[in-house]
Scaffold this motif. Structure first.
Motif, PDB file in Angstrom:
ATOM      1  N   CYS A 185      15.729   7.267 -21.710  1.00  0.00           N
ATOM      2  CA  CYS A 185      15.997   7.874 -20.316  1.00  0.00           C
ATOM      3  C   CYS A 185      15.071   8.986 -20.216  1.00  0.00           C
ATOM      4  CB  CYS A 185      17.440   8.342 -20.280  1.00  0.00           C
ATOM      5  SG  CYS A 185      18.753   6.888 -20.627  1.00  0.00           S
ATOM      6  N   ASN A 186      14.833   9.323 -18.859  1.00  0.00           N
ATOM      7  CA  ASN A 186      14.065  10.515 -18.589  1.00  0.00           C
ATOM      8  C   ASN A 186      14.006  10.647 -17.186  1.00  0.00           C
ATOM      9  OD1 ASN A 186      12.482  12.811 -19.123  1.00  0.00           O
ATOM     10  ND2 ASN A 186      11.570  11.838 -20.777  1.00  0.00           N
ATOM     11  N   VAL A 187      13.730  11.935 -16.699  1.00  0.00           N
ATOM     12  CA  VAL A 187      13.195  12.374 -15.212  1.00  0.00           C
ATOM     13  C   VAL A 187      11.976  11.886 -14.902  1.00  0.00           C
ATOM     14  CG1 VAL A 187      12.435  14.481 -15.583  1.00  0.00           C
ATOM     15  CG2 VAL A 187      13.543  13.697 -13.369  1.00  0.00           C
ATOM     16  N   CYS A 188      11.144  11.681 -16.164  1.00  0.00           N
ATOM     17  CA  CYS A 188       9.753  11.168 -16.194  1.00  0.00           C
ATOM     18  C   CYS A 188       9.591  10.085 -16.800  1.00  0.00           C
ATOM     19  CB  CYS A 188       8.866  12.145 -16.760  1.00  0.00           C
ATOM     20  SG  CYS A 188       8.825  13.668 -15.706  1.00  0.00           S
ATOM     21  N   LEU A 189       9.707   8.592 -16.401  1.00  0.00           N
ATOM     22  CA  LEU A 189       9.583   7.456 -16.869  1.00  0.00           C
ATOM     23  C   LEU A 189       8.310   6.747 -16.566  1.00  0.00           C
ATOM     24  CD1 LEU A 189      13.342   5.944 -17.328  1.00  0.00           C
ATOM     25  CD2 LEU A 189      11.811   6.258 -19.347  1.00  0.00           C
ATOM     26  N   ARG A 190       7.627   6.320 -17.273  1.00  0.00           N
ATOM     27  CA  ARG A 190       6.151   5.422 -17.012  1.00  0.00           C
ATOM     28  C   ARG A 190       6.613   4.145 -16.507  1.00  0.00           C
ATOM     29  NH1 ARG A 190       1.710   8.415 -19.323  1.00  0.00           N
ATOM     30  NH2 ARG A 190       2.701  10.053 -20.578  1.00  0.00           N
ATOM     31  N   PRO A 191       6.310   3.683 -15.321  1.00  0.00           N
ATOM     32  CA  PRO A 191       6.411   2.232 -14.756  1.00  0.00           C
ATOM     33  C   PRO A 191       6.211   1.248 -15.792  1.00  0.00           C
ATOM     34  CG  PRO A 191       5.258   3.722 -13.145  1.00  0.00           C
ATOM     35  CD  PRO A 191       5.311   4.717 -14.394  1.00  0.00           C
ATOM     36  N   SER A 192       5.407   1.544 -16.545  1.00  0.00           N
ATOM     37  CA  SER A 192       4.676   0.350 -17.298  1.00  0.00           C
ATOM     38  C   SER A 192       5.942   0.010 -18.266  1.00  0.00           C
ATOM     39  CB  SER A 192       3.532   0.650 -18.326  1.00  0.00           C
ATOM     40  OG  SER A 192       3.693   2.044 -18.944  1.00  0.00           O
ATOM     41  N   LYS A 193       6.815   0.821 -18.579  1.00  0.00           N
ATOM     42  CA  LYS A 193       7.871   0.824 -19.706  1.00  0.00           C
ATOM     43  C   LYS A 193       8.869  -0.323 -19.109  1.00  0.00           C
ATOM     44  CE  LYS A 193       7.591   4.785 -22.326  1.00  0.00           C
ATOM     45  NZ  LYS A 193       7.936   5.962 -23.022  1.00  0.00           N
ATOM     46  N   THR A 247      23.843  16.094  -5.319  1.00  0.00           N
ATOM     47  CA  THR A 247      22.637  16.986  -5.549  1.00  0.00           C
ATOM     48  C   THR A 247      21.219  16.250  -5.060  1.00  0.00           C
ATOM     49  OG1 THR A 247      22.471  16.700  -7.792  1.00  0.00           O
ATOM     50  CG2 THR A 247      24.003  18.385  -7.096  1.00  0.00           C
ATOM     51  N   GLY A 248      21.277  15.000  -5.559  1.00  0.00           N
ATOM     52  CA  GLY A 248      19.988  14.463  -5.313  1.00  0.00           C
ATOM     53  C   GLY A 248      18.957  14.673  -6.749  1.00  0.00           C
ATOM     54  N   GLU A 249      19.844  14.989  -7.746  1.00  0.00           N
ATOM     55  CA  GLU A 249      19.037  15.264  -9.056  1.00  0.00           C
ATOM     56  C   GLU A 249      18.642  13.930  -9.499  1.00  0.00           C
ATOM     57  OE1 GLU A 249      17.631  17.647 -10.160  1.00  0.00           O
ATOM     58  OE2 GLU A 249      18.569  19.538  -8.942  1.00  0.00           O
ATOM     59  N   PRO A 250      17.450  13.621  -9.747  1.00  0.00           N
ATOM     60  CA  PRO A 250      17.073  12.230 -10.114  1.00  0.00           C
ATOM     61  C   PRO A 250      17.265  12.133 -12.006  1.00  0.00           C
ATOM     62  CG  PRO A 250      15.088  13.444  -9.977  1.00  0.00           C
ATOM     63  CD  PRO A 250      16.175  14.577  -9.650  1.00  0.00           C
ATOM     64  N   TRP A 251      17.595  11.101 -12.336  1.00  0.00           N
ATOM     65  CA  TRP A 251      17.774  10.777 -13.641  1.00  0.00           C
ATOM     66  C   TRP A 251      17.670   9.178 -14.013  1.00  0.00           C
ATOM     67  CZ3 TRP A 251      16.594  13.552 -17.694  1.00  0.00           C
ATOM     68  CH2 TRP A 251      16.927  13.128 -19.004  1.00  0.00           C
ATOM     69  N   PHE A 252      16.926   8.660 -14.848  1.00  0.00           N
ATOM     70  CA  PHE A 252      16.656   7.338 -14.996  1.00  0.00           C
ATOM     71  C   PHE A 252      16.775   6.859 -16.309  1.00  0.00           C
ATOM     72  CE2 PHE A 252      14.087   8.903 -11.441  1.00  0.00           C
ATOM     73  CZ  PHE A 252      14.614   7.968 -10.429  1.00  0.00           C
ATOM     74  N   CYS A 253      17.475   5.559 -16.630  1.00  0.00           N
ATOM     75  CA  CYS A 253      17.078   4.866 -17.835  1.00  0.00           C
ATOM     76  C   CYS A 253      16.758   3.465 -17.796  1.00  0.00           C
ATOM     77  CB  CYS A 253      18.436   4.836 -18.600  1.00  0.00           C
ATOM     78  SG  CYS A 253      19.528   6.285 -18.932  1.00  0.00           S
ATOM     79  N   LEU A 254      15.881   2.885 -18.964  1.00  0.00           N
ATOM     80  CA  LEU A 254      15.355   1.661 -18.689  1.00  0.00           C
ATOM     81  C   LEU A 254      16.634   0.655 -18.579  1.00  0.00           C
ATOM     82  CD1 LEU A 254      12.606   1.810 -21.434  1.00  0.00           C
ATOM     83  CD2 LEU A 254      12.286   1.969 -18.837  1.00  0.00           C
ATOM     84  N   LYS A 255      16.414  -0.420 -18.171  1.00  0.00           N
ATOM     85  CA  LYS A 255      17.452  -1.353 -17.929  1.00  0.00           C
ATOM     86  C   LYS A 255      17.515  -2.042 -19.354  1.00  0.00           C
ATOM     87  CE  LYS A 255      17.673  -2.727 -13.218  1.00  0.00           C
ATOM     88  NZ  LYS A 255      17.534  -3.818 -12.128  1.00  0.00           N
ATOM     89  N   PRO A 256      18.985  -2.160 -19.837  1.00  0.00           N
ATOM     90  CA  PRO A 256      19.147  -2.906 -21.245  1.00  0.00           C
ATOM     91  C   PRO A 256      18.423  -4.301 -21.126  1.00  0.00           C
ATOM     92  CG  PRO A 256      21.268  -2.121 -20.185  1.00  0.00           C
ATOM     93  CD  PRO A 256      20.352  -1.846 -19.140  1.00  0.00           C
TER      94      PRO A 256
END
Length: 557
Positions: free
Chosen positions: A225-233, A244-253
């Motif tokens: 997970c990260n706020v900076c995740l490379r699209p290639s992953k 708040t609109g604060e972004p956070w992402f995890c790769l899909k399982p």
């Protein structure tokens, strides 16, 4: 007759169209190459040759902000621009970098009054940075810290360092106690190391990553997970906070039995770093990282008490901006608010009938732990709240939302500060303490700026509905740096810039500041991201002085 008899060569009817097509294709390729070369040449002319980072925006997400906030952000970034630092190119050699052993500082003599120093004067120190050939540097950008101390008196004050952009610096100190005063100057990073840190935050903001466990029944998977995740992953689960609109992402399982709703925790992941050998040499403990610079001549002066006349802080060149100083181990303010000393009885009296909400990182959790231990009869109610029923005192602590380098935090325990503030009723019996900084140091500065903007908006809403609420912000601190990991993830260069951002964003608001940066820098104890109890005690004194400004304990100096 002659024309008819002249032989004409036979030509394949398909050859001319093919040849024309090939000539056209070749012409287009040549033109495209020339245009590309011209554009590249123009870029090389206009770009900063010292630092041309790859764009991190391509894989970092930023909270949307208004056009007004965008202009403010741009203004802040411009105001805290670091001086230009040397490039790390094929022509670079380590020996040309800043060397603390060859560098030195000199106390500038006092002009007038018989050359004697008095309380109220300002001491100026000239610092000259040299390379490993012991030649003076000709550019600025080094990270320096300066302080003035008397360990016998447990006295200390921080100095303001001015970069003259030519390898020389001036440190300025207010003289605020009588007796000996010893100058200490430290090279935190050579300017060349700053070049590397700038590159890392632009090109490798994901060098620290995070993990979350996704679980459904007996099936589980640990996901990056990260706020900076490379699209290639790969594809992601979007956990952007809806309020708040604060972004956070995890790769899909990858396991098809799991989906984005199965995330149960937040955890620190792994550290990945791409540094060249010569870059690593710029971050060596006791060589060029957090290393003292020695004096030419004496490193100390004697300060006298004036017999007549008012005490005035005076300097010929630069006015110091110190917020306070230590004397006999007690923090004294140089600002408007008088800092009182609070023993246990005074602490209870000040907080009686009050609620203290604390939000932030582990340095804020230190304050929660200190108060919880210092107040008699306090009992924990769950993991985040303590109550003193006898005196009706309630203390709460919540860590801020991601990014945060905590281990195994349950999702329900991740709280964005702005959301929490919107649920606070506020009022004269409510105190709010906030500290957010260290977990943002490895990211582009805009991510930190926008997080503080979100918190600032929530503070404005709180103060609009309850103007008597006491809101206190705590700055970051100088810290220990002994490893490469320390340097490239939580360097004091990062923290310095975060400190300036915090002060700029909240300037002019009805909020108070615990200047933890100066309170650690001026103290005789070693720098630590988690300051020792004597420093925390003084921070609590500042907090309670804002809370109960009219109250004076018997032990107050």
């Amino acid at each position: 007759m002659n024309n008819q008899s002249r032989s004409t060569p036979k030509v394949n009817s398909l050859f001319l169209p093919r040849r024309g097509f090939l000539l056209l294709l070749l012409t287009v390729c040549v033109m495209l190459y020339i245009l590309s070369w011209m554009n590249n040449l123009q870029f090389q002319k206009t770009a900063n040759p010292a630092f041309i980072p790859q764009e991190h925006q391509s894989f970092c997400a930023f909270r949307p902000i208004s056009s007004k906030e965008s202009l403010e952000e741009e203004k802040i970034l411009k105001s805290i621009t670091w001086p230009k630092t040397p490039s790390i190119t094929s022509n670079y050699t380590f020996e040309n970098s800043s060397n603390p052993l060859c560098s030195n500082f000199t106390i500038l003599p006092k002009v007038g009054e018989g050359g004697q120093w008095y309380i109220g004067d300002q001491l100026e120190v000239s610092i000259i940075i040299k390379d490993y050939y012991c030649y003076p540097k000709t550019s600025g950008g080094d990270v320096l810290l300066a302080s003035l101390k008397n360990r016998d008196l447990q006295a200390g004050v921080s100095g303001q360092v001015v970069d003259h952009l030519n390898g020389s610096y001036t440190a300025v100190f207010p003289l605020v106690w009588e007796g000996q005063a010893e100058v200490e100057v430290t090279l935190v990073h050579p300017s060349e190391a700053v070049t590397v840190l700038q590159r890392l935050n632009s090109e490798e903001p994901d060098r620290i990553n995070y993990r979350s466990i996704f679980r459904s029944g007996s099936v589980s998977e640990k996901i990056e997970c990260n706020v900076c995740l490379r699209p290639s992953k790969g594809p992601v689960c979007d956990f952007t906070d809806v309020r708040t609109g604060e972004p956070w992402f995890c790769l899909k399982p990858k396991n098809t039995k799991l989906n984005c709703t199965h995330r149960i925790n937040h955890d620190l992941g792994v550290f990945e770093l791409n540094l060249q050998k010569e870059e690593k040499r710029l971050f060596q403990e006791k060589i060029n990282m957090k290393t003292p610079i020695l004096a030419v001549g004496s490193s100390s002066i004697t300060v006298y008490q004036r017999k007549t006349g008012p005490v005035m802080l005076r300097s010929n060149n630069v006015k110091t901006a110190a917020s306070g100083f230590y004397y006999k181990g007690v923090w004294k303010s140089l600002g408007i608010t008088e800092v009182q000393e609070f023993d246990t009885a005074a602490m209870v009296q000040c907080l009686k009938g009050k609620v203290v909400h604390m939000y932030g990182d582990s340095t804020i959790r230190q304050c929660f732990a200190y108060l919880n231990k210092a107040l008699p009869n306090n009992k924990m109610i769950g993991r985040h709240t303590s109550k003193n029923r006898k005196n009706n005192i309630l203390l709460t602590y919540w860590c801020h939302g991601p990014p945060i380098r905590f281990r195994n935090v349950q999702i329900q325990d991740l709280h964005y500060v702005a959301n929490e503030l919107d649920s606070v009723s506020g009022g004269a019996s409510t105190v709010v303490l906030i500290g957010v900084w260290i977990h943002f140091t490895s990211f582009p500065l805009k991510i930190y700026i926008r997080r503080l903007m979100s918190i600032r908006s929530a503070i404005r809403r709180l103060l609009a509905r309850a103007p008597d609420t006491i809101v206190v912000l705590k700055t970051g601190t100088p810290q220990e740096m002994t490893t490469l990991f320390d340097a490239v993830t939580k360097s004091e260069w990062f923290s310095l810039k975060h400190d300036k951002v915090l002060r700029a964003l909240f300037k002019g608001m009805n909020v108070h500041l615990i200047d933890a940066w100066e309170m650690v820098l001026a103290h005789q104890l070693p720098h630590n991201i988690h300051p020792k109890p004597p420093i925390i005690k003084n921070m609590i004194n500042v907090l309670l002085s804002y809370t109960c400004p009219k109250m004076h304990s018997e032990n107050n100096l």
